[in-house]
Scaffold this motif. Structure first.
Motif, PDB file in Angstrom:
ATOM      1  N   UNK A  72       1.103  -1.374  -0.250  1.00 43.10           N
ATOM      2  CA  UNK A  72      -0.104   0.194   0.097  1.00 43.10           C
ATOM      3  C   UNK A  72       1.138   1.557   0.046  1.00 43.10           C
ATOM      4  N   UNK A  73       0.117   2.014  -0.579  1.00 36.79           N
ATOM      5  CA  UNK A  73       1.403   3.285  -0.882  1.00 36.79           C
ATOM      6  C   UNK A  73       0.013   4.865  -0.926  1.00 36.79           C
ATOM      7  N   UNK A  74       0.971   5.831  -0.357  1.00 37.48           N
ATOM      8  CA  UNK A  74      -0.068   7.286  -0.855  1.00 37.48           C
ATOM      9  C   UNK A  74       0.910   8.413  -1.573  1.00 37.48           C
ATOM     10  N   UNK A  75       0.225   9.155  -1.978  1.00 39.47           N
ATOM     11  CA  UNK A  75       1.286  10.119  -2.077  1.00 39.47           C
ATOM     12  C   UNK A  75       0.829  11.571  -2.981  1.00 39.47           C
ATOM     13  N   UNK A  76       1.116  12.726  -2.444  1.00 35.57           N
ATOM     14  CA  UNK A  76       0.220  13.780  -2.300  1.00 35.57           C
ATOM     15  C   UNK A  76       1.037  13.970  -3.921  1.00 35.57           C
ATOM     16  N   UNK A  77       0.091  14.991  -5.056  1.00 41.17           N
ATOM     17  CA  UNK A  77       0.363  15.430  -6.194  1.00 41.17           C
ATOM     18  C   UNK A  77      -0.249  16.369  -6.214  1.00 41.17           C
ATOM     19  N   UNK A  78       0.756  17.346  -6.524  1.00 37.65           N
ATOM     20  CA  UNK A  78       0.295  19.297  -6.885  1.00 37.65           C
ATOM     21  C   UNK A  78       0.654  19.284  -8.419  1.00 37.65           C
ATOM     22  N   UNK A  79      -0.128  19.828  -8.399  1.00 33.05           N
ATOM     23  CA  UNK A  79      -0.344  20.290 -10.345  1.00 33.05           C
ATOM     24  C   UNK A  79      -0.763  22.366 -10.223  1.00 33.05           C
ATOM     25  N   UNK A  80       0.471  22.529 -10.860  1.00 34.50           N
ATOM     26  CA  UNK A  80       0.666  24.001 -10.653  1.00 34.50           C
ATOM     27  C   UNK A  80      -1.254  24.342 -12.036  1.00 34.50           C
ATOM     28  N   UNK A  81      -1.558  25.241 -12.368  1.00 38.77           N
ATOM     29  CA  UNK A  81      -2.426  25.967 -12.599  1.00 38.77           C
ATOM     30  C   UNK A  81      -2.171  26.085 -14.151  1.00 38.77           C
ATOM     31  N   UNK A  82      -2.881  25.292 -15.228  1.00 38.38           N
ATOM     32  CA  UNK A  82      -3.119  24.906 -16.332  1.00 38.38           C
ATOM     33  C   UNK A  82      -1.554  24.506 -16.719  1.00 38.38           C
ATOM     34  N   UNK A  83      -1.865  22.927 -16.270  1.00 33.16           N
ATOM     35  CA  UNK A  83      -0.708  21.608 -16.883  1.00 33.16           C
ATOM     36  C   UNK A  83      -2.365  20.242 -16.911  1.00 33.16           C
ATOM     37  N   UNK A  84      -1.737  19.783 -18.688  1.00 27.51           N
ATOM     38  CA  UNK A  84      -2.308  19.253 -18.296  1.00 27.51           C
ATOM     39  C   UNK A  84      -1.660  17.422 -19.019  1.00 27.51           C
ATOM     40  N   UNK A  85      -2.483  16.856 -18.556  1.00 34.13           N
ATOM     41  CA  UNK A  85      -1.832  15.288 -18.085  1.00 34.13           C
ATOM     42  C   UNK A  85      -2.140  14.791 -19.108  1.00 34.13           C
ATOM     43  N   UNK A  86      -1.803  14.586 -20.118  1.00 30.02           N
ATOM     44  CA  UNK A  86      -2.167  13.635 -21.446  1.00 30.02           C
ATOM     45  C   UNK A  86      -1.746  11.953 -21.584  1.00 30.02           C
ATOM     46  N   UNK A  87      -3.022  11.357 -21.798  1.00 27.28           N
ATOM     47  CA  UNK A  87      -3.573  10.158 -21.699  1.00 27.28           C
ATOM     48  C   UNK A  87      -2.240   9.005 -21.375  1.00 27.28           C
ATOM     49  N   UNK A  88      -2.674   8.419 -19.905  1.00 20.75           N
ATOM     50  CA  UNK A  88      -1.700   7.545 -19.246  1.00 20.75           C
ATOM     51  C   UNK A  88      -2.005   6.826 -18.267  1.00 20.75           C
ATOM     52  N   UNK A  89      -1.662   5.161 -18.735  1.00 20.68           N
ATOM     53  CA  UNK A  89      -2.943   4.049 -17.506  1.00 20.68           C
ATOM     54  C   UNK A  89      -1.151   4.217 -16.488  1.00 20.68           C
ATOM     55  N   UNK A  90      -1.853   3.037 -15.943  1.00 16.90           N
ATOM     56  CA  UNK A  90      -0.778   2.106 -14.370  1.00 16.90           C
ATOM     57  C   UNK A  90      -1.479   1.095 -14.209  1.00 16.90           C
ATOM     58  N   UNK A  91      -0.117   0.400 -14.095  1.00 16.47           N
ATOM     59  CA  UNK A  91      -0.189  -1.077 -14.101  1.00 16.47           C
ATOM     60  C   UNK A  91      -1.180  -1.639 -12.734  1.00 16.47           C
ATOM     61  N   UNK A  92      -1.534  -0.964 -11.862  1.00 17.07           N
ATOM     62  CA  UNK A  92      -1.753  -0.615 -10.542  1.00 17.07           C
ATOM     63  C   UNK A  92      -3.225   0.023 -10.315  1.00 17.07           C
ATOM     64  N   UNK A  93      -4.209  -0.520  -9.819  1.00 15.98           N
ATOM     65  CA  UNK A  93      -5.811   0.709  -9.472  1.00 15.98           C
ATOM     66  C   UNK A  93      -5.539   1.425  -8.129  1.00 15.98           C
TER      67      UNK A  93
END
Length: 167
Positions: A72-93
């Motif tokens: 089990x893991x938990x990550x905090x992610x901070x995105x600045x204004x006006x950012x796009x994340x292009x289509x992606x996937x992860x091996x885990x749910x």
């Protein structure tokens, strides 16, 4: 509906005394942590964190576990204004909670702004294993908490195109 029920059952098993004991036994002890979104210090470059998109202007902090290892893991992610994340996937749910700001998210193999749904603080969504998803921030930064069971990773739907964009 069946898919949502499956995730709720998974969460119930993990949160049950037996489920937490098995997770704790397989993982390092969970540290005590209490903070408001304003008190969070998220300063490490996301490029140093497994299982998150590699957007410039993004930072991440691993709160618990190690996304590169089973557990089990938990990550905090901070995105600045006006950012796009292009289509992606992860091996885990994974399970994502919006802590501050508004994050816009959708699912699919190609970026389509018309599919984006605005999620304000308290909004949640799941990222099923290998399901391509994309998102963006608009006029404000966003902080999200991502919880999964590693090992994690990131695979872009179109690896030959730029992964991120500033709008």
């Amino acid at each position: 509906m069946k898919s949502a029920f499956r995730y709720l059952m998974f969460a119930a098993v993990l949160l049950s005394p037996g489920g937490m004991d098995s997770v704790q036994a397989a993982d390092v002890p969970m540290p005590l942590f209490v903070a408001t979104p304003q008190e969070l210090s998220i300063t490490r470059s996301a490029s140093e964190t497994t299982g998150v998109s590699q957007v410039s202007g993004q930072s991440a902090t691993v709160l618990h576990g190690d996304p590169m290892k089973p557990g089990l893991y938990t990550v905090l992610l901070r995105l600045e204004p006006h950012k796009r994340i292009m289509p992606l996937s992860h091996p885990d749910s994974r399970f994502v909670t919006i802590l501050s700001g508004t994050f816009y998210v959708a699912f699919g193999d190609t970026y389509d702004e018309t599919k984006l749904k605005a999620l304000p603080p308290g909004g949640i969504y799941t990222e099923p294993a290998k399901a391509n998803h994309f998102g963006e921030t608009r006029d404000e930064p966003a902080i999200v908490a991502i919880t999964g069971y590693g090992p994690s990773g990131t695979t872009y739907a179109a690896p030959t195109t730029p992964h991120t964009a500033t709008k």
